[in-house]
Design an enzyme around this catalytic site. Structure first.
Site, PDB file in Angstrom:
ATOM      1  N   HIS A 158      42.337  48.990  41.662  1.00 12.10           N
ATOM      2  CA  HIS A 158      42.252  49.778  42.888  1.00 12.10           C
ATOM      3  C   HIS A 158      42.558  51.225  42.553  1.00 12.10           C
ATOM      4  O   HIS A 158      43.443  51.493  41.739  1.00 12.10           O
ATOM      5  CB  HIS A 158      43.255  49.247  43.933  1.00 12.10           C
ATOM      6  CG  HIS A 158      42.943  49.717  45.306  1.00 12.10           C
ATOM      7  ND1 HIS A 158      43.322  50.957  45.766  1.00 12.10           N
ATOM      8  CD2 HIS A 158      42.248  49.124  46.304  1.00 12.10           C
ATOM      9  CE1 HIS A 158      42.882  51.096  47.003  1.00 12.10           C
ATOM     10  NE2 HIS A 158      42.221  50.003  47.363  1.00 12.10           N
ATOM     11  N   ASP A 211      40.156  41.989  47.999  1.00 12.99           N
ATOM     12  CA  ASP A 211      38.949  41.166  47.950  1.00 12.99           C
ATOM     13  C   ASP A 211      39.104  39.911  47.109  1.00 12.99           C
ATOM     14  O   ASP A 211      38.229  39.052  47.119  1.00 12.99           O
ATOM     15  CB  ASP A 211      37.782  41.990  47.385  1.00 12.99           C
ATOM     16  CG  ASP A 211      37.447  43.127  48.311  1.00 12.99           C
ATOM     17  OD1 ASP A 211      37.264  42.859  49.501  1.00 12.99           O
ATOM     18  OD2 ASP A 211      37.384  44.275  47.849  1.00 12.99           O
TER      19      ASP A 211
HETATM   20  N1  ACO Z   1      37.760  44.879  35.524  1.00 16.63           N
HETATM   21  C1  ACO Z   1      37.836  45.377  34.254  1.00 16.63           C
HETATM   22  N2  ACO Z   1      38.196  46.645  33.972  1.00 16.63           N
HETATM   23  C2  ACO Z   1      38.500  47.446  34.999  1.00 16.63           C
HETATM   24  C3  ACO Z   1      38.454  47.004  36.337  1.00 16.63           C
HETATM   25  C4  ACO Z   1      38.060  45.667  36.577  1.00 16.63           C
HETATM   26  N3  ACO Z   1      37.999  45.177  37.816  1.00 16.63           N
HETATM   27  N4  ACO Z   1      38.791  48.010  37.152  1.00 16.63           N
HETATM   28  C5  ACO Z   1      39.046  49.059  36.368  1.00 16.63           C
HETATM   29  N5  ACO Z   1      38.888  48.721  35.058  1.00 16.63           N
HETATM   30  C6  ACO Z   1      39.138  49.567  33.896  1.00 16.63           C
HETATM   31  C7  ACO Z   1      38.043  50.603  33.710  1.00 16.63           C
HETATM   32  O1  ACO Z   1      37.013  50.105  32.891  1.00 16.63           O
HETATM   33  C8  ACO Z   1      38.803  51.745  33.099  1.00 16.63           C
HETATM   34  O2  ACO Z   1      39.040  51.433  31.750  1.00 16.63           O
HETATM   35  P1  ACO Z   1      39.118  52.622  30.648  1.00 16.63           P
HETATM   36  O3  ACO Z   1      40.251  53.498  31.073  1.00 16.63           O
HETATM   37  O4  ACO Z   1      39.329  51.924  29.360  1.00 16.63           O
HETATM   38  O5  ACO Z   1      37.790  53.332  30.726  1.00 16.63           O
HETATM   39  C9  ACO Z   1      40.150  51.689  33.807  1.00 16.63           C
HETATM   40  O6  ACO Z   1      40.322  50.310  34.178  1.00 16.63           O
HETATM   41  C10 ACO Z   1      40.227  52.563  35.042  1.00 16.63           C
HETATM   42  O7  ACO Z   1      39.122  52.238  35.881  1.00 16.63           O
HETATM   43  P2  ACO Z   1      38.395  53.254  36.838  1.00 16.63           P
HETATM   44  O8  ACO Z   1      36.998  52.810  37.069  1.00 16.63           O
HETATM   45  O9  ACO Z   1      38.608  54.656  36.337  1.00 16.63           O
HETATM   46  O10 ACO Z   1      39.231  53.084  38.138  1.00 16.63           O
HETATM   47  P3  ACO Z   1      38.793  53.609  39.540  1.00 16.63           P
HETATM   48  O11 ACO Z   1      40.033  53.970  40.235  1.00 16.63           O
HETATM   49  O12 ACO Z   1      37.729  54.637  39.438  1.00 16.63           O
HETATM   50  O13 ACO Z   1      38.099  52.322  40.182  1.00 16.63           O
HETATM   51  C11 ACO Z   1      37.785  50.315  41.333  1.00 16.63           C
HETATM   52  C12 ACO Z   1      38.713  51.502  41.121  1.00 16.63           C
HETATM   53  C13 ACO Z   1      36.388  50.794  41.706  1.00 16.63           C
HETATM   54  C14 ACO Z   1      38.320  49.477  42.494  1.00 16.63           C
HETATM   55  C15 ACO Z   1      37.738  49.475  40.031  1.00 16.63           C
HETATM   56  O14 ACO Z   1      39.030  49.000  39.732  1.00 16.63           O
HETATM   57  C16 ACO Z   1      36.752  48.331  40.132  1.00 16.63           C
HETATM   58  O15 ACO Z   1      35.569  48.520  39.832  1.00 16.63           O
HETATM   59  N6  ACO Z   1      37.218  47.100  40.525  1.00 16.63           N
HETATM   60  C17 ACO Z   1      36.311  45.999  40.693  1.00 16.63           C
HETATM   61  C18 ACO Z   1      35.599  46.128  42.034  1.00 16.63           C
HETATM   62  C19 ACO Z   1      36.500  45.835  43.201  1.00 16.63           C
HETATM   63  O16 ACO Z   1      37.232  44.858  43.210  1.00 16.63           O
HETATM   64  N7  ACO Z   1      36.411  46.682  44.226  1.00 16.63           N
HETATM   65  C20 ACO Z   1      37.183  46.527  45.468  1.00 16.63           C
HETATM   66  C21 ACO Z   1      38.174  47.627  45.611  1.00 16.63           C
HETATM   67  S1  ACO Z   1      39.152  47.402  47.042  1.00 16.63           S
HETATM   68  C22 ACO Z   1      38.181  47.933  48.289  1.00 16.63           C
HETATM   69  O17 ACO Z   1      37.354  48.783  48.176  1.00 16.63           O
HETATM   70  C23 ACO Z   1      38.364  47.285  49.558  1.00 16.63           C
END
Ligand code: ACO
Length: 447
Positions: A309, A366
């Site tokens: 998140h 979620d």
């Molecule tokens: N699975 C694996 N790796 C992940 C995940 C995940 N679910 N989420 C983040 N990471 C990793 C990224 O690859 C990144 O790694 P790095 O630093 O080595 O490049 C690091 O963690 C940071 O991730 P970001 O994408 O920069 O985090 P951001 O804050 O931009 O994204 C998000 C947040 C979109 C929720 C992300 O965690 C994600 O894609 N999660 C899966 C989708 C999801 O569950 N979305 C629902 C969110 S809650 C809502 O909207 C109601």
């Protein structure tokens, strides 16, 4: 809110700029850079707005480090235990818990506004059977404004209350009608004797020859789902609603834009993606451990959906509540679902795995919500639609907050231009072919 301290910014040319510091009611600190460009020629750059406060808001407070979520000052755990979705909506939109009279008055307005204009049936018939219900949801909410011309200009509290209630109430009717259309069943009218959540389940599952009666456990679980989705400060869809509203778009148009923004798999579509991921794992027999190895191998471009998140770097308190609710509901309904076991296994392994620990990735709202919705008989592609029903009060509250602020200006971020400098026009016969398309989807969402 105090505004006395200043931060100092030293520019490369040696100039010193004093910037006001803004402190929120929970001690959150911000540097107010609104005059920076005028004073210095500089803007700030913050890809994805990860560190940008776009507004001051008194609606919802999140402390992502400590896993805290409060609506109007009330802890989410207490609201989840003691409130109903419609009362929570009143709290979010008007800022205070309603009195008994205010509750029953709002309830009556919701009931009075639950039915769609009869002409709407033609709109549903116009969509292909396999249309995604989110496209129907956003289109229909947008279409509603054509049937409520007085509601386009809100100039008194009563009119706002009517339009807000109409949107909340009709969103549920539209969602159920979209589902009925997709399965070629007659659309059910709302009933005037049922509460908000029971009425939605009735419109989803009743048939002309068989009335559906929601169990207390089902209604309670869905009520909780709606409450936990009701607001979450400046997320992607709520920011979109505020962005659209800042151009003085009406409430219907602003909220319809919110539905579109919610659709993507990284936001409100994640609950659907989680369930698809769990279903695929369950059907293919792939173990949770093997799947996580694939997630960690970056060349696969897979994310563990329902994890991570932008704001929570600790437990999402909504996930904890939903995990417990999923356990309780499945036990009450005597359902065993391999996907719930898989979700628990994925969580258990991920929470002790270096990859997820180092990045502070925890289950989000979620991760368990899909298990609950599936147990209630809600099809997977309807999950983001249910999220949008739940988020309606938050969007409306944010629209109102912006609408009521006399100092509000149109939202208009700036950019750092990285394209070509000025260049001379090239006549057609001298042009080189453009590059081949290289774009590809960044994330796969299923195994
Ligand atoms: N699975 C694996 N790796 C992940 C995940 C995940 N679910 N989420 C983040 N990471 C990793 C990224 O690859 C990144 O790694 P790095 O630093 O080595 O490049 C690091 O963690 C940071 O991730 P970001 O994408 O920069 O985090 P951001 O804050 O931009 O994204 C998000 C947040 C979109 C929720 C992300 O965690 C994600 O894609 N999660 C899966 C989708 C999801 O569950 N979305 C629902 C969110 S809650 C809502 O909207 C109601």
């Amino acid at each position: 809110m105090a505004e006395q301290e200043t931060a100092v910014l030293m520019l490369p040319d040696g100039r010193r700029i004093d910037l006001p510091v803004v402190i929120g009611s929970e001690g959150e600190q911000a540097v107010d850079i609104s005059a920076l460009r005028a004073e210095s020629g500089f803007i700030t750059l913050d890809d994805g707005y990860a560190n940008t406060g776009s507004c001051r808001s008194a609606i919802t407070y999140i402390d992502g480090e400590r896993g805290i979520l409060r609506y109007r000052g009330y802890p989410i755990e207490e609201i989840a235990r003691r409130s109903s979705f419609t009362e929570t909506a009143q709290l979010l939109i008007w800022g205070e818990l309603p009195t008994a009279d205010e509750r029953s008055r709002f309830s009556q307005i919701l009931t009075d506004n639950s039915a769609l204009p009869e002409d709407f049936r033609r709109h549903f018939a116009g969509f292909p059977r396999d249309a995604h219900p989110m496209s129907i949801m956003s289109a229909m909410i947008n279409a509603l404004q054509s049937y409520d011309l007085p509601g386009l200009i809100i100039d008194c509290d009563e009119e706002f209350e009517r339009v807000a209630a109409s949107l909340m109430s009709k969103a549920r009717t539209i969602a159920a009608a979209a589902y009925k259309s997709s399965i070629s069943e007659p659309i059910q009218y709302p009933r005037y004797d049922l509460k908000y959540t029971e009425n939605f389940l009735h419109m989803m599952f009743s048939r002309p020859h068989r009335e559906y009666v929601a169990s207390a456990e089902a209604a309670q679980a869905l009520n909780l789902f709606f409450i936990l989705h009701a607001d979450h400060e400046q997320n992607c869809s709520t920011s979109t609603v505020r962005m659209v509203a800042s151009g003085q778009a009406n409430l219907y148009a602003s909220v319809a834009a919110g539905v579109c923004a919610l659709w993507g798999p990284l936001h409100g579509g994640a609950n659907q993606a989680v369930m698809e991921m769990l279903t695929e794992l369950s059907q293919t027999g792939q173990s949770a451990r093997d799947y996580l190895e694939r997630v960690k191998d970056r060349k696969n471009n897979i994310r563990l959906m329902g994890f991570g998140h932008r704001v929570y770097r600790n437990w999402d308190p909504r996930a904890l509540l939903l995990k417990q609710a999923a356990d309780d509901l499945l036990a009450a309904m005597q359902i065993t679902d391999r996907r719930l076991d898989l979700a628990r296994e994925l969580e258990e392994i991920a929470l002790h795995d270096d990859y997820f620990v180092a990045r502070r990735l925890y289950p989000n709202v979620d991760f368990y919500s899909g298990i609950i919705l599936t147990a209630l008989g809600i099809p997977t592609e309807m999950f983001p639609v249910l999220f949008s029903i739940g988020r309606m009060p938050g969007w409306i509250a944010n629209w109102k907050e912006l609408h009521d602020d006399p100092k509000q200006r149109i939202y208009r971020p700036r950019q750092i231009y990285t394209g070509s400098p000025s260049r001379p026009w090239i006549s057609t016969f001298k042009r080189e072919p453009v590059n081949e398309m290289t774009g590809s989807f960044r994330f796969q969402i299923a195994a």
